[in-house]
Design an enzyme around this catalytic site. Structure first.
Site, PDB file in Angstrom:
ATOM      1  N   LYS A  52      19.148  36.321 -21.768  1.00 17.43           N
ATOM      2  CA  LYS A  52      17.923  36.625 -21.009  1.00 17.43           C
ATOM      3  C   LYS A  52      17.162  37.793 -21.657  1.00 17.43           C
ATOM      4  CE  LYS A  52      19.848  34.680 -16.774  1.00 17.43           C
ATOM      5  NZ  LYS A  52      20.474  34.874 -15.462  1.00 17.43           N
ATOM      6  N   GLN A  96      22.882  39.505 -11.763  1.00 16.15           N
ATOM      7  CA  GLN A  96      23.656  38.377 -12.293  1.00 16.15           C
ATOM      8  C   GLN A  96      24.855  38.084 -11.381  1.00 16.15           C
ATOM      9  OE1 GLN A  96      22.599  36.535 -14.834  1.00 16.15           O
ATOM     10  NE2 GLN A  96      24.332  35.145 -14.846  1.00 16.15           N
ATOM     11  N   ASP A 119      14.585  35.228  -9.503  1.00 12.86           N
ATOM     12  CA  ASP A 119      15.621  34.181  -9.459  1.00 12.86           C
ATOM     13  C   ASP A 119      15.328  33.170  -8.341  1.00 12.86           C
ATOM     14  OD1 ASP A 119      17.703  34.044 -11.304  1.00 12.86           O
ATOM     15  OD2 ASP A 119      18.778  35.742 -10.419  1.00 12.86           O
TER      16      ASP A 119
HETATM   17  N1  GUN Z   1      24.794  33.106 -12.348  1.00 11.50           N
HETATM   18  C1  GUN Z   1      24.724  31.834 -12.801  1.00 11.50           C
HETATM   19  N2  GUN Z   1      23.439  31.429 -12.861  1.00 11.50           N
HETATM   20  C2  GUN Z   1      22.686  32.456 -12.440  1.00 11.50           C
HETATM   21  C3  GUN Z   1      21.288  32.647 -12.286  1.00 11.50           C
HETATM   22  O1  GUN Z   1      20.463  31.759 -12.530  1.00 11.50           O
HETATM   23  N3  GUN Z   1      20.899  33.867 -11.833  1.00 11.50           N
HETATM   24  C4  GUN Z   1      21.781  34.845 -11.531  1.00 11.50           C
HETATM   25  N4  GUN Z   1      21.300  35.993 -11.074  1.00 11.50           N
HETATM   26  N5  GUN Z   1      23.091  34.700 -11.655  1.00 11.50           N
HETATM   27  C5  GUN Z   1      23.534  33.513 -12.116  1.00 11.50           C
END
Ligand code: GUN
Length: 291
Positions: A52, A96, A119
């Site tokens: 990211k 995350q 998100d």
């Molecule tokens: N863990 C797995 N996929 C995601 C996601 O798209 N966002 C976040 N914050 N955590 C994750």
């Protein structure tokens, strides 16, 4: 059978975002800024967050990574979220997941300002998606909708089976596919569904998002179906440098020959998820969801 190239579409989406960033900067404004909170050292989470941050650099965003040890208290984490909520230099941020067991994911998500929840996990954004209002849409379902749109896959009146009812993928996916203008007839299947094979055999579009490697087999798919594989289970491998490889929820070799379109793993849905997160951050910086 046509392979849906998520890597290619994600690259296109990212270059479109990069162009927008250039225009923003040319007008004298600052670059969009995404922050990510990472708790602990889970291998998968480390990989995703690093990807990211790298993607932010690629499109010209500012990014900030905030790390905590897994021993961090819930209150300390919530305080960090509150300070990001109040930081006008940050357009959006993510925490995350998964989090250590002593921290409530629900509380964490509810503490994020919905206007910075790129998100799309906050109940306000989930509710707005259900109501058909402008909202931050969860990145993976948004990415899948973008793949269907860019490959001009007909959805109107199609029978769609979504396997898996997670808050992040399955449930929002079922909502988006049944929205006006998309117009699928959606069946949301899960671990208690009886006769899953029959539902799948009747489906024009299958979204497999249950997190069980190679669950969807050739005998469950009708000729000409569109299959979207959301699975990304890390399994040990001696063939890769990392010692892992990603396995999808679809038994690709059996299913692919029957499909009109299919996403591979890796290189299908995965790359779209990060591009969608960047897109949400861009929208946030332009106040396009919440005025
Ligand atoms: N863990 C797995 N996929 C995601 C996601 O798209 N966002 C976040 N914050 N955590 C994750």
């Amino acid at each position: 059978m046509e392979l849906i190239d998520g890597k290619e579409i994600a690259a296109i989406l990212k270059s479109e975002i990069a162009e927008e960033v250039d225009a923003i900067m040319a007008s004298g404004k600052r670059a969009p800024h995404l922050a990510a909170i990472l708790v602990g050292h889970d291998g998968g989470s480390e990989t995703y967050v690093a990807a990211k941050v790298k993607a932010c650099e690629f499109v010209g965003f500012e990014s900030t990574l905030i790390r905590f040890e897994s021993s961090v208290s819930e209150e300390e984490l919530l305080d960090c979220i509150r300070s990001l909520n109040n930081n006008s230099g940050i357009d959006g941020f993510i925490v995350q997941l998964p989090l250590p067991k002593h921290i409530s994911e629900e509380k964490v998500i509810e503490t994020i300002d919905p206007q910075k929840d790129v998100d799309g996990f906050h109940p306000v954004n989930v509710g707005r998606v259900v109501a058909g209002m402008p909202a931050f849409v969860s990145a993976t379902p948004f990415g899948i909708m973008e793949l269907l749109r860019r490959y001009k896959i007909e959805t109107s009146g199609k029978n769609c089976v979504v396997i898996g009812r997670s808050n992040i993928v399955g449930r929002p996916m079922s909502i988006l596919l049944s929205q006006k203008g998309v117009d699928c007839t959606v069946t949301l299947c899960h671990s208690r569904t009886k006769n899953l094979r029959e539902f799948c055999l009747n489906a024009d579009i299958i979204v497999a998002a249950l997190g069980m490697p190679e669950f969807l087999t050739g005998d469950m798919v009708k000729e000409g179906a569109v299959v979207i594989d959301v699975g990304t289970t890390r399994v040990p491998s001696v063939q890769t440098k990392s010692g892992f490889k990603l396995k999808g929820d679809v038994k690709f070799d059996e299913v692919a020959p029957k499909c009109s379109f299919i996403t591979p793993v890796p290189g299908g849905v995965g790359p779209m998820t990060i591009a969608s997160l960047l897109y949400n951050t861009l929208l946030s910086s332009q106040h396009k969801i919440y005025q």
